[in-house]
Design an enzyme around this catalytic site. Structure first.
Site, mmCIF file in Angstrom:
data_model
loop_
_atom_site.group_PDB
_atom_site.id
_atom_site.type_symbol
_atom_site.label_atom_id
_atom_site.label_comp_id
_atom_site.label_asym_id
_atom_site.label_seq_id
_atom_site.Cartn_x
_atom_site.Cartn_y
_atom_site.Cartn_z
ATOM 1 N N ASP A 87 0.803 -1.238 0.000
ATOM 2 C CA ASP A 87 0.000 0.000 0.000
ATOM 3 C C ASP A 87 0.838 1.291 0.000
ATOM 4 O O ASP A 87 0.311 2.359 -0.313
ATOM 5 C CB ASP A 87 -0.915 0.031 1.234
ATOM 6 C CG ASP A 87 -1.833 -1.181 1.308
ATOM 7 O OD1 ASP A 87 -2.141 -1.748 0.242
ATOM 8 O OD2 ASP A 87 -2.234 -1.574 2.421
ATOM 9 N N ARG A 104 -5.783 -0.161 0.692
ATOM 10 C CA ARG A 104 -6.447 0.202 1.951
ATOM 11 C C ARG A 104 -6.889 1.655 1.900
ATOM 12 O O ARG A 104 -7.557 2.034 0.971
ATOM 13 C CB ARG A 104 -5.545 -0.102 3.140
ATOM 14 C CG ARG A 104 -5.800 -1.490 3.693
ATOM 15 C CD ARG A 104 -4.897 -1.822 4.852
ATOM 16 N NE ARG A 104 -5.394 -1.350 6.102
ATOM 17 C CZ ARG A 104 -4.663 -0.683 7.006
ATOM 18 N NH1 ARG A 104 -3.411 -0.410 6.765
ATOM 19 N NH2 ARG A 104 -5.178 -0.315 8.141
ATOM 20 N N GLN A 134 -2.158 -8.817 -6.748
ATOM 21 C CA GLN A 134 -1.281 -7.653 -6.540
ATOM 22 C C GLN A 134 -0.241 -7.914 -5.456
ATOM 23 O O GLN A 134 0.755 -7.208 -5.341
ATOM 24 C CB GLN A 134 -2.108 -6.417 -6.137
ATOM 25 C CG GLN A 134 -3.026 -5.936 -7.232
ATOM 26 C CD GLN A 134 -4.142 -5.048 -6.685
ATOM 27 O OE1 GLN A 134 -4.030 -3.838 -6.700
ATOM 28 N NE2 GLN A 134 -5.214 -5.645 -6.204
HETATM 29 O O1 F6P Z 1 -2.311 -3.978 3.356
HETATM 30 C C1 F6P Z 1 -2.152 -4.785 2.240
HETATM 31 C C2 F6P Z 1 -3.484 -5.253 1.749
HETATM 32 O O2 F6P Z 1 -3.234 -6.107 0.662
HETATM 33 C C3 F6P Z 1 -4.471 -4.150 1.397
HETATM 34 O O3 F6P Z 1 -4.174 -3.549 0.184
HETATM 35 C C4 F6P Z 1 -5.769 -4.905 1.474
HETATM 36 O O4 F6P Z 1 -6.862 -4.067 1.738
HETATM 37 C C5 F6P Z 1 -5.540 -5.825 2.636
HETATM 38 O O5 F6P Z 1 -4.151 -6.017 2.733
HETATM 39 C C6 F6P Z 1 -6.202 -7.181 2.524
HETATM 40 O O6 F6P Z 1 -5.879 -7.876 3.675
HETATM 41 P P1 F6P Z 1 -6.296 -9.380 4.010
HETATM 42 O O7 F6P Z 1 -5.096 -10.223 3.717
HETATM 43 O O8 F6P Z 1 -6.586 -9.336 5.475
HETATM 44 O O9 F6P Z 1 -7.497 -9.733 3.185
#
Ligand code: F6P
Length: 345
Positions: free
Chosen positions: A129, A173, A277
């Site tokens: 992010d 995020r 990503q």
């Molecule tokens: O912080 C990195 C990230 O990939 C964000 O871009 C995304 O919103 C979040 O983590 C998703 O997290 P999780 O692995 O908890 O679904």
């Protein structure tokens, strides 16, 4: 006795974690020190789950995505019992310092653990992010932008053939770094970010205008936390709550695509890039950055710069107090947004 240090990776994974681990180990071994790899973030310290990281243990991991140590979101401060076990195992393994590789949540917890419980640690900022203060870049970001750019390039040709609007939802995020960089690099026609609530009427106007000018397709990049302007809110409460959940974001692209199709009459499709990503091999930039951070982290331990984080500023590797790094999120630079905006429509 040999100096012994630990390393853990916590929070969401991101490309470059293995490059950091390798760099810490190689730098430490060159100094005659030992490295202990803590499995699955703080959970490994709470449960006593560690492994020795020798030079041969880190051979060949530089280009690999994910983390060989595993990760978890366990915060030892959530339970006094967990914290007590972390402290006990810290003694048991004889750790003279710990490298904590994490994003905003992990680094905030690290700051409290160091400050309030006196455990000697240093931090390394990790997240696709790029939202951590005090550093120009976090590793993982460049790789994620590469994935977005590649996707936008590919979507161009199919959008053009079908005369469609393509909405691409990306991660980030609460900040728009990935959207803005990916949008600029991919030549998006509209980029929507959390820092600038968007007016749907303006988005539709831009897309209609393109169509009238004979440009028969458009690409809209939308960050997962981009919100409609409150004066033009087209999301019913139930949908809004579903999209902008505290623990998980996702879905604004689908709602936006529907709205665009309704107000422009142009056929619109959505692609949510999601976890691609975050996966896969780190870009060369991220490999170099992660390696520089790893080397610096060991040197910070040598110098007992506890409570500090490795950072990059104007291409120099520096240290920043964790306190500054986690004080607030690093929002998208206005200058970057302004550049993206020049290419809208
Ligand atoms: O912080 C990195 C990230 O990939 C964000 O871009 C995304 O919103 C979040 O983590 C998703 O997290 P999780 O692995 O908890 O679904």
């Amino acid at each position: 006795m040999k100096k012994r240090i630990g390393i853990l990776t916590a929070g969401g994974d991101c490309p470059g974690l293995n490059a950091v681990i390798r760099a810490v180990v190689r730098r430490a071994v060159a100094d005659g020190a030992e490295v202990v790899g803590v499995k699955n973030g703080w959970r490994g310290l709470a449960e006593g789950d560690v492994e020795p990281l020798t030079r041969s243990a880190v051979t060949g991991i530089l280009p690999r995505g994910g983390t060989i140590l595993g990760t978890s979101r366990l915060n030892p401060l959530d339970s006094p019992d967990t914290l007590a076990r972390v402290k006990k195992n810290w003694q048991r393994f004889g750790l003279e310092g710990l490298v904590v590789v994490g994003g905003e949540g992990t680094l905030s917890a690290a700051l409290d653990i160091w400050r309030d419980h006196n455990l000697p640690l240093v931090g390394i900022p990790k997240t696709i992010d790029n939202d951590i203060r005090g550093t120009d870049f976090t590793f993982g970001f460049d790789t994620a932008v590469g994935v977005v750019t590649d996707a936008v390039d590919r979507l161009h040709s199919t959008a053009e053939s079908h005369h469609r609007v393509m909405v691409v939802e990306v991660m980030g995020r609460h900040t728009g770094w990935i959207a803005a960089y990916g949008g600029i690099a991919g030549g998006a026609d509209v980029v929507l970010v959390p820092e600038h609530p968007f007016r749907i009427s303006r988005v539709c106007e831009l897309l209609k205008h393109r169509e009238e000018q004979g440009r028969a397709f458009s690409i809209v990049v939308v960050a997962e936390d981009a919100h409609p302007h409150e004066e033009e809110n087209f999301l019913i409460d139930e949908v809004r709550e579903q999209i902008f959940r505290h623990d998980r974001l996702g879905g604004i692209g689908t709602a936006l695509a529907q709205e665009i199709e309704d107000c422009t009459g142009i056929e619109t499709r959505v692609t949510k890039l999601g976890y691609v990503q975050r996966g896969g091999s780190p870009s060369p930039f991220d490999r170099v950055l992660a390696t520089r951070f790893g080397v610096k982290a060991y040197e910070m331990i040598q110098a007992e710069q506890w409570g500090q984080m490795a950072a990059i500023r104007a291409n120099e590797i520096v240290t920043v107090p964790l306190e500054e790094a986690v004080s607030e999120l690093k929002r998208l630079d206005e200058e970057i947004y302004n550049v993206a905006e020049i290419f809208f429509g």
